[in-house]
Design a protein around this motif. Sequence first.
Motif, PDB file in Angstrom:
ATOM      1  N   ILE A  29       0.831  -1.215   0.000  1.00 34.87           N
ATOM      2  CA  ILE A  29       0.000   0.000   0.000  1.00 34.87           C
ATOM      3  C   ILE A  29       0.864   1.262   0.000  1.00 34.87           C
ATOM      4  N   PHE A  30       1.878   1.284   0.865  1.00 36.31           N
ATOM      5  CA  PHE A  30       2.695   2.502   0.974  1.00 36.31           C
ATOM      6  C   PHE A  30       3.713   2.609  -0.154  1.00 36.31           C
ATOM      7  N   THR A  31       4.135   1.486  -0.714  1.00 35.85           N
ATOM      8  CA  THR A  31       4.969   1.546  -1.921  1.00 35.85           C
ATOM      9  C   THR A  31       4.161   2.092  -3.083  1.00 35.85           C
ATOM     10  N   ASN A  32       2.919   1.646  -3.179  1.00 35.28           N
ATOM     11  CA  ASN A  32       2.010   2.150  -4.207  1.00 35.28           C
ATOM     12  C   ASN A  32       1.822   3.657  -4.055  1.00 35.28           C
ATOM     13  N   LEU A  33       1.692   4.112  -2.814  1.00 36.48           N
ATOM     14  CA  LEU A  33       1.571   5.546  -2.555  1.00 36.48           C
ATOM     15  C   LEU A  33       2.793   6.288  -3.085  1.00 36.48           C
ATOM     16  N   TYR A  34       3.974   5.761  -2.802  1.00 34.54           N
ATOM     17  CA  TYR A  34       5.198   6.430  -3.270  1.00 34.54           C
ATOM     18  C   TYR A  34       5.250   6.472  -4.796  1.00 34.54           C
ATOM     19  N   LYS A  72       4.676  17.025 -13.056  1.00 32.28           N
ATOM     20  CA  LYS A  72       4.838  18.448 -12.710  1.00 32.28           C
ATOM     21  C   LYS A  72       6.260  18.943 -12.959  1.00 32.28           C
ATOM     22  N   LYS A  73       7.153  18.027 -13.356  1.00 31.72           N
ATOM     23  CA  LYS A  73       8.565  18.342 -13.598  1.00 31.72           C
ATOM     24  C   LYS A  73       9.228  18.904 -12.341  1.00 31.72           C
ATOM     25  N   LYS A  74       8.964  18.221 -11.204  1.00 30.96           N
ATOM     26  CA  LYS A  74       9.496  18.689  -9.916  1.00 30.96           C
ATOM     27  C   LYS A  74      10.353  17.623  -9.229  1.00 30.96           C
ATOM     28  N   ILE A  75      10.908  16.703  -9.988  1.00 26.63           N
ATOM     29  CA  ILE A  75      11.729  15.648  -9.394  1.00 26.63           C
ATOM     30  C   ILE A  75      13.158  16.146  -9.199  1.00 26.63           C
ATOM     31  N   THR A  76      13.654  16.075  -7.964  1.00 26.68           N
ATOM     32  CA  THR A  76      15.023  16.477  -7.648  1.00 26.68           C
ATOM     33  C   THR A  76      15.920  15.236  -7.560  1.00 26.68           C
ATOM     34  N   ASP A  77      17.227  15.454  -7.455  1.00 30.35           N
ATOM     35  CA  ASP A  77      18.170  14.342  -7.324  1.00 30.35           C
ATOM     36  C   ASP A  77      17.869  13.527  -6.066  1.00 30.35           C
ATOM     37  N   GLU A  78      17.416  14.213  -5.016  1.00 32.22           N
ATOM     38  CA  GLU A  78      17.077  13.530  -3.772  1.00 32.22           C
ATOM     39  C   GLU A  78      15.937  12.534  -3.994  1.00 32.22           C
ATOM     40  N   TRP A  79      14.929  12.962  -4.726  1.00 33.04           N
ATOM     41  CA  TRP A  79      13.805  12.065  -5.047  1.00 33.04           C
ATOM     42  C   TRP A  79      14.278  10.899  -5.912  1.00 33.04           C
ATOM     43  N   ILE A  80      15.188  11.171  -6.844  1.00 33.25           N
ATOM     44  CA  ILE A  80      15.700  10.117  -7.720  1.00 33.25           C
ATOM     45  C   ILE A  80      16.398   9.034  -6.911  1.00 33.25           C
ATOM     46  N   ARG A  81      17.230   9.436  -5.950  1.00 37.78           N
ATOM     47  CA  ARG A  81      17.942   8.454  -5.126  1.00 37.78           C
ATOM     48  C   ARG A  81      16.952   7.594  -4.334  1.00 37.78           C
ATOM     49  N   GLU A 114      15.715   3.204  -4.621  1.00 36.80           N
ATOM     50  CA  GLU A 114      15.531   2.260  -3.523  1.00 36.80           C
ATOM     51  C   GLU A 114      14.119   1.682  -3.525  1.00 36.80           C
ATOM     52  N   GLN A 115      13.124   2.520  -3.790  1.00 36.44           N
ATOM     53  CA  GLN A 115      11.728   2.070  -3.794  1.00 36.44           C
ATOM     54  C   GLN A 115      11.453   1.078  -4.923  1.00 36.44           C
ATOM     55  N   LEU A 116      12.212   1.185  -6.010  1.00 34.48           N
ATOM     56  CA  LEU A 116      12.000   0.292  -7.154  1.00 34.48           C
ATOM     57  C   LEU A 116      12.523  -1.122  -6.895  1.00 34.48           C
ATOM     58  N   SER A 117      13.263  -1.304  -5.817  1.00 33.12           N
ATOM     59  CA  SER A 117      13.794  -2.639  -5.487  1.00 33.12           C
ATOM     60  C   SER A 117      12.786  -3.474  -4.704  1.00 33.12           C
ATOM     61  N   MET A 131       0.923  -2.065  -9.427  1.00 29.54           N
ATOM     62  CA  MET A 131       2.223  -1.722  -8.849  1.00 29.54           C
ATOM     63  C   MET A 131       3.364  -2.124  -9.773  1.00 29.54           C
ATOM     64  N   LEU A 132       3.258  -3.329 -10.338  1.00 31.62           N
ATOM     65  CA  LEU A 132       4.273  -3.775 -11.293  1.00 31.62           C
ATOM     66  C   LEU A 132       4.364  -2.823 -12.479  1.00 31.62           C
ATOM     67  N   TYR A 133       3.204  -2.407 -12.947  1.00 33.93           N
ATOM     68  CA  TYR A 133       3.151  -1.480 -14.088  1.00 33.93           C
ATOM     69  C   TYR A 133       3.852  -0.167 -13.741  1.00 33.93           C
ATOM     70  N   MET A 134       3.536   0.389 -12.577  1.00 30.51           N
ATOM     71  CA  MET A 134       4.144   1.662 -12.195  1.00 30.51           C
ATOM     72  C   MET A 134       5.643   1.498 -11.960  1.00 30.51           C
ATOM     73  N   ASN A 135       6.040   0.408 -11.326  1.00 33.34           N
ATOM     74  CA  ASN A 135       7.460   0.146 -11.113  1.00 33.34           C
ATOM     75  C   ASN A 135       8.215   0.143 -12.436  1.00 33.34           C
ATOM     76  N   THR A 136       7.630  -0.525 -13.429  1.00 34.08           N
ATOM     77  CA  THR A 136       8.261  -0.617 -14.748  1.00 34.08           C
ATOM     78  C   THR A 136       8.344   0.731 -15.435  1.00 34.08           C
ATOM     79  N   THR A 137       7.244   1.476 -15.447  1.00 34.67           N
ATOM     80  CA  THR A 137       7.232   2.760 -16.154  1.00 34.67           C
ATOM     81  C   THR A 137       8.116   3.803 -15.468  1.00 34.67           C
ATOM     82  N   ILE A 138       8.126   3.790 -14.125  1.00 37.40           N
ATOM     83  CA  ILE A 138       8.988   4.731 -13.407  1.00 37.40           C
ATOM     84  C   ILE A 138      10.453   4.456 -13.721  1.00 37.40           C
ATOM     85  N   ASN A 139      10.828   3.190 -13.710  1.00 35.88           N
ATOM     86  CA  ASN A 139      12.219   2.837 -13.998  1.00 35.88           C
ATOM     87  C   ASN A 139      12.589   3.198 -15.436  1.00 35.88           C
TER      88      ASN A 139
END
Length: 475
Positions: free
Chosen positions: A181-186, A196-205, A209-212, A229-237
Motif C-alpha cells: 500500500i505505501f509503496t504504491n503511494l510512493y 509536474k517536472k518537480k523531481i530532484t536528485d534527492e527524489w531520484i535516489r 531504492e523504492q524500485l527494489s 504496482m508492477l506497471y508503475m514500477n516498470t514505467t517509473i524505472n
Amino acid sequence: MKRLCYILFSLLVVFQLKGQQASLVVIPEKENKEISYQLADSEHFSFYTLYQTTQATPEGIFRINLPIQSPVTLNILTEERLLIRAYLTKESRDTIRIQNNQAVFSGTNAVYNECLQKIQKIEEYCHSISYTRQHELDTIDSLSEFKQKSNEKRADLMTFLKKKNVSADFIHNQSYIIDCIFTNLYYNKILNLYNKKKITDEWIRETKEQLSFDFQKEEALCYSQYERMLYMNTTINYFIIEKHSPQEIDRDKINTFLFNEYKKKITGNNLENAWAKLIYYDIFQKDFSKDIPALYDQFCSVYPQSKFIDILSPEVDKVRQFHHTPEATNHIIFLPTDSTAQNLEEAVHPFIGKVVYVDLWATWCGPCQKMFSYGKAMKEKTKDMDIIYLYISIDRPENREKWEKMVHYYNLEGYHLHAGTTLAKSFYTSLGNNGMLSIPQFIIIGKDGKVVIEKAAAPDDLEKVIEQLKQVSHE
C-alpha cells in the motif's frame, strides 16, 4: 455392501465440509437485490466483473457460506458500490450490518474485521492521491516531509494492529500488504512529481531504492493493486530513471513490453498471476491491443493447466474478432476530418434541416462502448423519425485505425467524424467542467443546426430518448 460404505463415506465428507464452512450474514442499510463477492487470494482476479453474486433472502439479508480450511479475506461489493472486506476462518460465524454507508462487524472475527477495515481506510487514503486533487500529500514537494507524513500513517496503523488481540500470522501477512500500500503511494507520488517536472536528485535516489521492492512474495497476490504496482514500477524505472522517451515503445506492443519487464522481477505463480492480469486488464479496459492474442497464446504454452485460461479464452477471442472484423455495410459513413470546424454547430452544419443525435465518445472509454449495445434498438424505434445519428470520436490522431475498427466491430450504423484538434478542444471548453470532459455524452441538435438538449438521454434509457427526439422533431 461396498455401495453402502461409499454412501456413508460420502455423507461423512459432506457433513465434515458443512461443519467447516464459514458463515457470513450481510444486512444492508438499503434494499439490495444482490451483492457480489470474491476471495482475495492468488486463485482469483481482483476485477469486480468476475465476482460471484448472491440474492437477498425474503427478509432482505444475504447469507454467504464458504468451505474454509485456512484464514482468507473476502471482498464484498454492494449495489451502492460499497466495498467491504471480511476475514473468514474455519467454522467462523460473522455478521456485517451496514449503517451510514459503513460496515459494522460482529461475530467470531469481529476484531480481525476491525483491523481489515482500518487497513482499507488507509489504502483508500493512499490510493486516492492518484485521482484526488485536494489530497494532503499532493502539494508536498519535500521528500523528507512526504516520508515523515507517510511514515506516521504507517506507524499509527501498525500500532493499532499490534494493540489488537490478533494472531502473529495475521500481523505478518497484513504487514506485507501494508508494504504494498505505501509503496504504491510512493509510486503515485513520484509519477505526480514527474508530470509536474518537480523531481530532484534527492527524489531520484529514493526512487531507486523504492524500485527494489520484492514482488516475488506470494502474499503480494492478495493485494488488489499488485499488477498496477508492477506497471508503475516498470514505467517509473524506464521513463524516469533510465530516461527513455515514450516514443521508443511501439503502442501496438505495450503489453509485450510490460510482460518482458515483469519477467525480470517475478517467476512461478506470481508471474502466472501478473501475466494473466495483464491480459485481462487490457480486456477489462476494452483496449483491444494488437499484441494480446499472441501474449495469450504464449501464456497457454507456458501454463497449459492454468485456472485463468477459462476466464481469458472467450475474451481473447473477442480481441481476435476485433482485428479481423471485415469492413461492413453502406450504412456506416466516415466523414472527412474537418480541421476548420471550430465547434459542434459547425461540425453538424452539413445536416441542417435534420434532427441530429450526437454520440460523443472515444475508443478508450469503456462506458462509451457499453452504450453501443443499445443503439440497434434505439434506431429501430426511431426509423420513421428521420433522425441523423452522428458519432464523434475525440481520440488522438494516432488512434484513427483503432477508431475505424471499433466502428465496424460494433456495427455502428450512422455517420462518423474523427474530431480534429480544434474541435476536440472546443468540447472540453463548451461541454466540460474545469477542463474535464465526461463521456459518453449525448447531444440533440435541432433542424436549425443549434444545440437543443446538451445532455440528452443515453441509448439505454430508450423511452426518454424517443420522448426527447419527438419533442425536438416537432419544434
